[in-house]
Design a protein around this motif. Sequence first.
Motif, short mmCIF file in Angstrom:
data_model
loop_
_atom_site.label_atom_id
_atom_site.label_comp_id
_atom_site.label_asym_id
_atom_site.label_seq_id
_atom_site.Cartn_x
_atom_site.Cartn_y
_atom_site.Cartn_z
N GLU A 169 -1.86 -11.01 105.23
CA GLU A 169 -0.77 -10.03 105.26
C GLU A 169 0.96 -10.71 104.45
OE1 GLU A 169 0.08 -6.15 105.99
OE2 GLU A 169 -1.32 -7.23 106.41
N GLN A 170 0.96 -11.62 104.52
CA GLN A 170 1.75 -11.78 103.99
C GLN A 170 1.94 -11.57 102.49
OE1 GLN A 170 3.35 -15.68 104.97
NE2 GLN A 170 3.52 -15.58 106.76
N ASP A 173 2.45 -7.74 101.46
CA ASP A 173 3.70 -7.97 101.32
C ASP A 173 4.55 -8.21 100.20
OD1 ASP A 173 3.46 -7.16 103.69
OD2 ASP A 173 4.49 -8.35 104.76
N ILE A 176 3.26 -5.86 97.32
CA ILE A 176 3.60 -4.55 97.57
C ILE A 176 5.05 -4.41 96.99
CG2 ILE A 176 4.59 -2.98 99.31
CD1 ILE A 176 2.13 -3.90 100.66
N GLU A 177 5.95 -5.98 97.00
CA GLU A 177 6.74 -5.90 96.48
C GLU A 177 7.12 -6.17 95.38
OE1 GLU A 177 11.09 -6.67 96.24
OE2 GLU A 177 10.06 -5.74 98.09
N ARG A 193 14.15 -0.59 101.20
CA ARG A 193 13.26 -1.62 101.77
C ARG A 193 13.69 -0.76 103.32
NH1 ARG A 193 12.77 -2.04 96.91
NH2 ARG A 193 11.82 -3.76 95.82
N SER A 199 8.64 2.01 104.34
CA SER A 199 7.25 1.57 105.73
C SER A 199 6.06 2.56 104.92
CB SER A 199 7.50 1.71 106.37
OG SER A 199 8.65 1.09 106.65
N ALA A 202 4.31 1.15 101.30
CA ALA A 202 3.86 0.07 101.79
C ALA A 202 2.31 0.05 102.47
CB ALA A 202 5.01 -0.56 102.64
N THR A 203 2.88 1.49 103.85
CA THR A 203 0.84 1.38 104.77
C THR A 203 -0.10 1.86 103.53
OG1 THR A 203 2.38 1.95 106.57
CG2 THR A 203 0.10 2.58 106.68
N ARG A 206 -1.52 -0.67 100.92
CA ARG A 206 -2.55 -1.57 102.77
C ARG A 206 -3.88 -1.31 102.29
NH1 ARG A 206 2.11 -1.91 104.79
NH2 ARG A 206 3.10 -4.41 105.10
#
Length: 283
Positions: A169-170, A173, A176-177, A193, A199, A202-203, A206
């Motif tokens: 997950e990290q 992230d 995504i960043e 952010r 959010s 970003a979702t 994923r």
Amino acid sequence: MRLIKKINNNFAMAVDSQGEEVIVSGKGIGFIKIPCEITDLSVVDRTYYGIDSKYIGLLNEIPEDILEISIKVVDYAKHKLKNRLNPNLMFTLADHIHFSIERYQKGIVFDFPLTYDFEQLYSNEIQISKYALMIIQKQLNISLPKEELSGIAMNIINSELYSSLGNTEQNLDLLIEKMTIVIEEFFGIEVKRDTVNFSRFATHLRYLFKRISEKKSISSDNLKIYQSLKNETPETYQCVIKLADYLNKEKNWILDEEELLYLILHVNRLCTREDCNRKGITP
């Protein structure tokens, strides 16, 4: 309990007897003169603890009937599942359902993977998704396609896993960043952010990452929409090509037209909400 801020007609911020902030809902609670003390707690139908402040704005963006549907689905999920759910699920699920309905009304249907293994591994979440589609049909008279089952299920699965994020997950992230930085540099904007807008973006990234491993041929209807948006939003399309090149370089992922369409929709939505004044589809 003390009401401290109106959110809309039926939701407000409050402080409970222990001094903890909470969102409360109740029919017409926003019409009460605020701030004030309330001694008759019967005016409060529900309390929501642990809600991230960035999701509060969704209460003014999402139609009330969709919020009601999300509440029913989350209640059903709590009954069906043993795992603790993210307290923000009611808001993120409502946002997902709202966007799914918008896409459906525009004729855009994504083929989320619903393999036999997925359905067996997450059978409870799929049952909850089926319940959600049933409620949407019953209350809104909208028949979302079965392809939406996986999208709703992934919302719930992500909610179950929220307290145990691992290295994978990290890494997502970080990916995504870096993609967000590409968007900022391309459009010359700053994406905050700490907003629900980011959010949400970003979702959906994923979801895209999960879908890439399940390559599907684009449907003829989606292909037509892709060609149309490619012409109508040339700047967004060029930005998406840069993102696709980045994913190819970093992860060796090759995006097909349906995945590019998915990115066009969500990059355009992100930028529109960030007031970058770009022409595009209505978010």
